[in-house]
Design a protein around this motif. Structure first.
Motif, PDB file in Angstrom:
ATOM      1  N   ILE A 189       0.853  -1.188   0.000  1.00 50.04           N
ATOM      2  CA  ILE A 189       0.000   0.000   0.000  1.00 50.04           C
ATOM      3  C   ILE A 189       0.888   1.237   0.000  1.00 50.04           C
ATOM      4  O   ILE A 189       2.033   1.202   0.447  1.00 50.04           O
ATOM      5  N   LEU A 190       0.341   2.327  -0.507  1.00 49.97           N
ATOM      6  CA  LEU A 190       1.079   3.583  -0.504  1.00 49.97           C
ATOM      7  C   LEU A 190       0.948   4.272   0.844  1.00 49.97           C
ATOM      8  O   LEU A 190      -0.109   4.235   1.475  1.00 49.97           O
ATOM      9  N   THR A 191       2.016   4.917   1.247  1.00 50.83           N
ATOM     10  CA  THR A 191       1.965   5.782   2.417  1.00 50.83           C
ATOM     11  C   THR A 191       1.317   7.100   1.985  1.00 50.83           C
ATOM     12  O   THR A 191       1.084   7.322   0.789  1.00 50.83           O
ATOM     13  N   GLU A 192       1.055   7.970   2.944  1.00 48.14           N
ATOM     14  CA  GLU A 192       0.518   9.294   2.597  1.00 48.14           C
ATOM     15  C   GLU A 192       1.487  10.023   1.672  1.00 48.14           C
ATOM     16  O   GLU A 192       1.076  10.696   0.726  1.00 48.14           O
ATOM     17  N   GLU A 193       2.775   9.886   1.975  1.00 47.95           N
ATOM     18  CA  GLU A 193       3.806  10.515   1.132  1.00 47.95           C
ATOM     19  C   GLU A 193       3.762   9.937  -0.287  1.00 47.95           C
ATOM     20  O   GLU A 193       3.880  10.669  -1.271  1.00 47.95           O
ATOM     21  N   GLY A 194       3.571   8.633  -0.393  1.00 49.96           N
ATOM     22  CA  GLY A 194       3.469   7.983  -1.701  1.00 49.96           C
ATOM     23  C   GLY A 194       2.237   8.432  -2.467  1.00 49.96           C
ATOM     24  O   GLY A 194       2.291   8.652  -3.687  1.00 49.96           O
ATOM     25  N   GLN A 195       1.120   8.576  -1.759  1.00 52.00           N
ATOM     26  CA  GLN A 195      -0.112   9.043  -2.407  1.00 52.00           C
ATOM     27  C   GLN A 195       0.059  10.464  -2.934  1.00 52.00           C
ATOM     28  O   GLN A 195      -0.364  10.782  -4.052  1.00 52.00           O
ATOM     29  N   ALA A 196       0.696  11.321  -2.130  1.00 49.39           N
ATOM     30  CA  ALA A 196       0.910  12.707  -2.542  1.00 49.39           C
ATOM     31  C   ALA A 196       1.829  12.769  -3.759  1.00 49.39           C
ATOM     32  O   ALA A 196       1.568  13.518  -4.714  1.00 49.39           O
ATOM     33  N   LEU A 197       2.896  11.969  -3.738  1.00 49.78           N
ATOM     34  CA  LEU A 197       3.822  11.963  -4.876  1.00 49.78           C
ATOM     35  C   LEU A 197       3.143  11.408  -6.126  1.00 49.78           C
ATOM     36  O   LEU A 197       3.314  11.956  -7.217  1.00 49.78           O
ATOM     37  N   ARG A 198       2.359  10.339  -5.962  1.00 56.58           N
ATOM     38  CA  ARG A 198       1.644   9.772  -7.112  1.00 56.58           C
ATOM     39  C   ARG A 198       0.779  10.840  -7.767  1.00 56.58           C
ATOM     40  O   ARG A 198       0.803  11.023  -8.979  1.00 56.58           O
ATOM     41  N   HIS A 199       0.033  11.571  -6.965  1.00 58.81           N
ATOM     42  CA  HIS A 199      -0.841  12.614  -7.498  1.00 58.81           C
ATOM     43  C   HIS A 199      -0.025  13.695  -8.221  1.00 58.81           C
ATOM     44  O   HIS A 199      -0.371  14.118  -9.333  1.00 58.81           O
ATOM     45  N   LYS A 200       1.044  14.134  -7.604  1.00 63.68           N
ATOM     46  CA  LYS A 200       1.877  15.201  -8.174  1.00 63.68           C
ATOM     47  C   LYS A 200       2.521  14.759  -9.495  1.00 63.68           C
ATOM     48  O   LYS A 200       2.506  15.502 -10.479  1.00 63.68           O
ATOM     49  N   VAL A 201       3.063  13.554  -9.520  1.00 64.21           N
ATOM     50  CA  VAL A 201       3.750  13.066 -10.724  1.00 64.21           C
ATOM     51  C   VAL A 201       2.750  12.768 -11.834  1.00 64.21           C
ATOM     52  O   VAL A 201       3.005  13.083 -13.008  1.00 64.21           O
ATOM     53  N   LYS A 202       1.608  12.159 -11.497  1.00 58.03           N
ATOM     54  CA  LYS A 202       0.581  11.904 -12.519  1.00 58.03           C
ATOM     55  C   LYS A 202       0.128  13.200 -13.167  1.00 58.03           C
ATOM     56  O   LYS A 202      -0.018  13.281 -14.389  1.00 58.03           O
ATOM     57  N   SER A 203      -0.082  14.223 -12.357  1.00 54.66           N
ATOM     58  CA  SER A 203      -0.508  15.520 -12.893  1.00 54.66           C
ATOM     59  C   SER A 203       0.560  16.115 -13.808  1.00 54.66           C
ATOM     60  O   SER A 203       0.249  16.628 -14.889  1.00 54.66           O
ATOM     61  N   ALA A 204       1.813  16.044 -13.385  1.00 56.10           N
ATOM     62  CA  ALA A 204       2.908  16.574 -14.203  1.00 56.10           C
ATOM     63  C   ALA A 204       3.021  15.807 -15.516  1.00 56.10           C
ATOM     64  O   ALA A 204       3.206  16.399 -16.591  1.00 56.10           O
ATOM     65  N   ARG A 205       2.870  14.488 -15.454  1.00 57.66           N
ATOM     66  CA  ARG A 205       2.968  13.669 -16.667  1.00 57.66           C
ATOM     67  C   ARG A 205       1.816  13.980 -17.622  1.00 57.66           C
ATOM     68  O   ARG A 205       2.018  14.105 -18.830  1.00 57.66           O
ATOM     69  N   GLU A 206       0.614  14.103 -17.083  1.00 56.24           N
ATOM     70  CA  GLU A 206      -0.541  14.425 -17.927  1.00 56.24           C
ATOM     71  C   GLU A 206      -0.362  15.790 -18.596  1.00 56.24           C
ATOM     72  O   GLU A 206      -0.671  15.959 -19.776  1.00 56.24           O
ATOM     73  N   GLN A 207       0.155  16.750 -17.852  1.00 53.56           N
ATOM     74  CA  GLN A 207       0.397  18.077 -18.422  1.00 53.56           C
ATOM     75  C   GLN A 207       1.456  18.002 -19.519  1.00 53.56           C
ATOM     76  O   GLN A 207       1.329  18.653 -20.562  1.00 53.56           O
ATOM     77  N   MET A 208       2.484  17.205 -19.295  1.00 52.54           N
ATOM     78  CA  MET A 208       3.542  17.069 -20.302  1.00 52.54           C
ATOM     79  C   MET A 208       3.006  16.415 -21.572  1.00 52.54           C
ATOM     80  O   MET A 208       3.322  16.847 -22.687  1.00 52.54           O
ATOM     81  N   ILE A 209       2.189  15.386 -21.416  1.00 52.86           N
ATOM     82  CA  ILE A 209       1.593  14.720 -22.581  1.00 52.86           C
ATOM     83  C   ILE A 209       0.751  15.717 -23.367  1.00 52.86           C
ATOM     84  O   ILE A 209       0.857  15.799 -24.596  1.00 52.86           O
ATOM     85  N   SER A 210      -0.067  16.471 -22.665  1.00 52.93           N
ATOM     86  CA  SER A 210      -0.908  17.460 -23.332  1.00 52.93           C
ATOM     87  C   SER A 210      -0.064  18.496 -24.075  1.00 52.93           C
ATOM     88  O   SER A 210      -0.335  18.826 -25.232  1.00 52.93           O
ATOM     89  N   THR A 211       0.962  18.976 -23.423  1.00 55.06           N
ATOM     90  CA  THR A 211       1.840  19.979 -24.037  1.00 55.06           C
ATOM     91  C   THR A 211       2.526  19.428 -25.284  1.00 55.06           C
ATOM     92  O   THR A 211       2.653  20.130 -26.294  1.00 55.06           O
ATOM     93  N   ARG A 212       2.924  18.169 -25.233  1.00 52.01           N
ATOM     94  CA  ARG A 212       3.649  17.585 -26.355  1.00 52.01           C
ATOM     95  C   ARG A 212       2.733  17.217 -27.517  1.00 52.01           C
ATOM     96  O   ARG A 212       3.136  17.297 -28.671  1.00 52.01           O
TER      97      ARG A 212
END
Length: 169
Positions: free
Chosen positions: A95-118
């Motif tokens: 299971i993810l820790t709170e820190e893992g959940q926060a990082l997952r959300h942050k990285v997923k958002s950054a990746r989605e933004q990068m895909i859109s930009t590209r």
């Protein structure tokens, strides 16, 4: 014989994948993650977690590789192992820790933004046509695996090719 359009298409799909994957790799590096670690975080979205076997299946790797990935996530305080239901020691969930959940959300958002930009410069009509064509291709290729057709295709291709000429005198 393969047509030139089939070869070009396969090469373009491979090239597109490589460029998207390399962009992901460079982005994830800024978060201290490998691509495999990122996908593990994505697949650990469920608060109940997943077993190592489930993660290995989802990431298309063996369980021993998954153990190493989870060890690194634990060391970074992003995930933890937890006993199965009712404390069953034979079954471990990750299971993810709170820190893992926060990082997952942050990285997923950054990746989605990068895909859109590209990809957004292609325009909506082109993206929709590309999506439809790739969905048809994916459906065809998935059905070949699901029906067990791929091993037969491989055998047919291998047996129809001439054996390589030996370079030894």
């Amino acid at each position: 014989m393969v047509s030139s359009i089939e070869l070009e298409l396969a090469q373009l799909i491979s090239s597109t994948f490589i460029h998207l994957d390399e962009g992901d790799r460079q982005l994830l590096k800024h978060f201290g993650l490998t691509t495999t670690q990122y996908w593990a975080l994505v697949h650990l979205e469920d608060p109940q977690g997943r077993s190592l076997s489930e993660l290995a299946d989802l990431l298309i790797c063996d369980k021993s590789n998954m153990t190493s990935v989870v060890d690194k996530l634990e060391k970074a305080h992003l995930a933890k192992r937890q006993r199965g239901k009712d404390g069953d020691r034979r079954y471990t969930r990750v299971i993810l820790t709170e820190e893992g959940q926060a990082l997952r959300h942050k990285v997923k958002s950054a990746r989605e933004q990068m895909i859109s930009t590209r990809l957004s410069p292609l325009g909506t009509p082109t993206l929709q046509a590309l999506k439809q064509a790739l969905q048809q291709s994916t459906t065809l290729l998935e059905s070949q695996f699901a029906s067990g057709e791929v091993p037969t295709l491989i055998e047919r291709v291998i047996s129809s090719e001439p054996l390589p000429v030996s370079c030894n005198p």
